[in-house]
Design an enzyme around this catalytic site. Structure first.
Site, PDB file in Angstrom:
ATOM      1  CG  ASP A  38      -1.688   1.232   1.455  1.00  0.00           C
ATOM      2  OD1 ASP A  38      -2.079   1.515   2.606  1.00  0.00           O
ATOM      3  OD2 ASP A  38      -1.887   1.958   0.458  1.00  0.00           O
ATOM      4  CG  ASP A 224      -3.855   4.414  -1.727  1.00  0.00           C
ATOM      5  OD1 ASP A 224      -4.735   4.731  -0.912  1.00  0.00           O
ATOM      6  OD2 ASP A 224      -3.074   3.448  -1.569  1.00  0.00           O
TER       7      ASP A 224
HETATM    8  C1  LIG Z   1      -5.933  -1.240   2.743  1.00  0.00           C
HETATM    9  C2  LIG Z   1      -6.737  -0.081   3.339  1.00  0.00           C
HETATM   10  N1  LIG Z   1      -7.248   0.761   2.243  1.00  0.00           N
HETATM   11  C3  LIG Z   1      -8.360   0.401   1.488  1.00  0.00           C
HETATM   12  O1  LIG Z   1      -8.729   1.151   0.589  1.00  0.00           O
HETATM   13  C4  LIG Z   1      -9.111  -0.862   1.751  1.00  0.00           C
HETATM   14  C5  LIG Z   1      -9.899  -0.977   2.891  1.00  0.00           C
HETATM   15  N2  LIG Z   1     -10.600  -2.106   3.077  1.00  0.00           N
HETATM   16  C6  LIG Z   1     -10.565  -3.113   2.153  1.00  0.00           C
HETATM   17  C7  LIG Z   1     -11.363  -4.350   2.373  1.00  0.00           C
HETATM   18  N3  LIG Z   1      -9.796  -3.034   1.025  1.00  0.00           N
HETATM   19  C8  LIG Z   1      -9.066  -1.935   0.821  1.00  0.00           C
HETATM   20  N4  LIG Z   1      -8.263  -1.861  -0.254  1.00  0.00           N
HETATM   21  C9  LIG Z   1      -8.238  -3.014  -1.186  1.00  0.00           C
HETATM   22  C10 LIG Z   1      -7.137  -2.870  -2.175  1.00  0.00           C
HETATM   23  C11 LIG Z   1      -6.008  -3.630  -2.256  1.00  0.00           C
HETATM   24  C12 LIG Z   1      -5.286  -3.184  -3.365  1.00  0.00           C
HETATM   25  C13 LIG Z   1      -6.011  -2.195  -3.916  1.00  0.00           C
HETATM   26  O2  LIG Z   1      -7.147  -1.985  -3.153  1.00  0.00           O
HETATM   27  C14 LIG Z   1      -6.570   2.040   1.951  1.00  0.00           C
HETATM   28  C15 LIG Z   1      -6.639   2.988   3.154  1.00  0.00           C
HETATM   29  C16 LIG Z   1      -5.905   4.285   2.857  1.00  0.00           C
HETATM   30  C17 LIG Z   1      -4.487   4.019   2.425  1.00  0.00           C
HETATM   31  N5  LIG Z   1      -4.440   3.127   1.294  1.00  0.00           N
HETATM   32  C18 LIG Z   1      -5.128   1.827   1.527  1.00  0.00           C
END
Ligand SMILES: CCN(C(=O)c1cnc(C)nc1NCc1ccco1)[C@H]1CCCNC1
Length: 338
Positions: A38, A224
Site C-alpha cells: 500500500d 494509492d
Molecule cells: C488497505 C486499506 N485501504 C483500502 O482502501 C481498503 C480498505 N478495506 C478493504 C477491504 N480493502 C481496501 N483496499 C483493497 C485494495 C487492495 C489493493 C487495492 O485496493 C486504503 C486505506 C488508505 C491508504 N491506502 C489503503
C-alpha cells in the site's frame, strides 16, 4: 529467489479487480500472511494471535503468534492507524519479515482490534505500507527502507502491475528494484512527487470527454496502490456521475449496463501527459442473478485540509497504467499496462 540481477518479483492475487495482495512471511519458522502493498500508508500490520475473539475481522484472518517465533523481539508500544474506511489498533513487535525472498528485521504492529467495516470484507490479512518514512506512525522505518539499506536492489524503485482480467494469473505483480517489461508497452512518463514526501503529484485537471471539468487550477493526486477505486472531492465526483447518468445507491454509483458503451472517457492530466480511462477501465461489470450490475469505480471522498482536497488514483487507474515508484529520484512513472 534470484536477486542477482537486483530485481525481485512478488506475484499478487487479484480479488474481483478490487483487492490485490501478495504473500509475505513473519517469524521463524515462517508464518505466512497476505498483505496489500500500500503506497497510501507506511506501516506494516497483521492481525495478532492475542486479538479479542469479539473482533470478527481478526479471527477470520491469519494471525501472528509471537510465542511460536524464536526470532520474536518484544516491543509493546501502542499503535493505531485511521483510514477513511476504518481503523486498526494494536501494539508493536519486532521479528524477521521476508518480502520477495528478502529478509528484514522489522518493527510491525500486531493488530488486536480491527474495525469490522471494512476488514470483514478483506481477503487480505494485513497491510504492508510502501509509503515514505515521514508518514510512518510511531516513526518506524518502513519495510522498503530496510530493504534499500541492504543494497541488494539494482535500483531504489518498486513497480506495480494490477491485472484487469480475474482469470489472468498472476493477478498482478510487485517488483522490488525495477520494472517488469512483460507487463507494459512504450516508455515511462515521469513526474516528480510533491515535496510532502508522499506518493502524490500535482494534477493539472480532470476532463470528461473533451471538456475540462475539475481541478482546472491544479490539485493534488495521491497514487494509492492500496485503494480499490478513484476518489475525488464529493462535489466533483457527484457532478461527474451526473454527467454520465450514474445513480448513487448504498454500494456506490451504478449505471444502466446498456448505456456503458456510450460513456465518455475520463482523463487525468498528470506531468504533461493525459491519462485516459475508458468505460472498460472505470466500470465494474458484474453479472448477477437478478441481472447485470454496472458499478462506476469512482467514489466521493472529502479529505479535510491540509491534506485535502485530493484525488486518489487507486487500483482501477494502476490496472490501466503500470506504475513505477522511484525513491531515488522522488518521482512516479506511468507506462501503458498490457
Ligand atoms: C488497505 C486499506 N485501504 C483500502 O482502501 C481498503 C480498505 N478495506 C478493504 C477491504 N480493502 C481496501 N483496499 C483493497 C485494495 C487492495 C489493493 C487495492 O485496493 C486504503 C486505506 C488508505 C491508504 N491506502 C489503503
Amino acid at each position: 529467489v534470484d536477486t542477482s540481477n537486483g530485481t525481485v518479483p512478488t506475484p499478487l492475487t487479484n480479488y474481483l479487480d478490487t483487492q490485490y495482495f501478495g504473500e509475505i512471511s513473519i517469524g521463524s519458522p515462517a508464518q505466512m500472511f497476505n498483505v496489500v502493498f500500500d503506497t497510501g500508508s507506511a506501516n506494516l500490520w497483521v492481525p495478532s494471535q492475542s486479538c479479542s475473539p469479539f473482533s470478527t475481522a481478526c479471527y477470520t484472518h491469519n494471525r501472528y503468534d509471537a510465542s511460536k517465533s524464536w526470532t520474536y523481539v518484544e516491543n509493546g508500544t501502542g499503535f493505531s492507524i485511521q483510514y477513511a474506511s476504518g481503523n486498526v489498533r494494536g501494539f508493536l513487535s519486532e521479528d524477521v519479515v521476508v518480502v520477495g525472498g528478502i529478509p528484514v528485521v522489522q518493527v510491525f504492529a500486531e493488530a488486536t482490534s480491527l474495525s469490522a467495516m471494512p476488514f470483514i470484507f478483506a481477503k487480505f490479512d494485513g497491510v504492508l505500507g510502501m509509503g515514505y518514512p515521514n508518514v510512518a506512525i510511531d516513526g518506524i522505518t518502513p519495510v522498503f527502507d530496510r530493504i534499500m539499506s541492504q543494497h541488494v536492489l539494482k535500483e531504489e524503485v518498486f513497480s506495480v502491475y494490477y491485472s484487469r482480467d480475474p482469470k489472468h494469473s498472476p493477478g498482478g505483480e510487485l517488483v522490488l528494484g525495477g520494472t517488469d517489461p512483460n507487463y507494459y508497452t512504450g516508455n515511462f512518463n515521469y513526474m516528480d512527487t510533491r515535496e510532502t514526501g508522499k506518493w502524490e503529484v500535482t494534477m493539472k485537471g480532470v476532463s470528461v470527454g473533451t471538456e475540462m471539468m475539475f481541478c482546472a487550477e491544479g490539485c493534488t493526486a495521491v497514487i494509492d496502490t492500496g485503494s480499490s477505486y478513484i476518489t475525488g472531492p464529493a462535489s466533483s465526483v457527484s457532478a461527474l456521475m451526473k454527467t454520465i447518468g450514474a445513480q448513487l445507491d448504498e454500494s456506490g454509483y451504478k449505471v444502466n449496463c446498456d448505456t456503458v458503451k456510450t460513456l465518455p472517457s475520463v482523463t487525468f492530466h498528470l506531468g504533461g501527459q493525459e491519462y485516459s480511462l475508458t468505460q472498460e477501465d472505470y466500470i465494474l461489470w458484474q453479472s448477477q442473478i437478478e441481472g447485470d450490475v454496472c458499478t462506476v469505480t469512482f467514489r466521493g471522498l472529502d479529505v479535510p485540509p491540509p491534506t485535502g482536497p485530493i484525488w486518489i488514483l487507486g487500483a482501477n487507474f494502476i490496472a490501466r497504467y503500470y506504475t513505477e515508484f522511484d525513491r531515488r529520484n522522488n518521482r512516479i512513472g506511468f507506462a501503458t499496462a498490457v
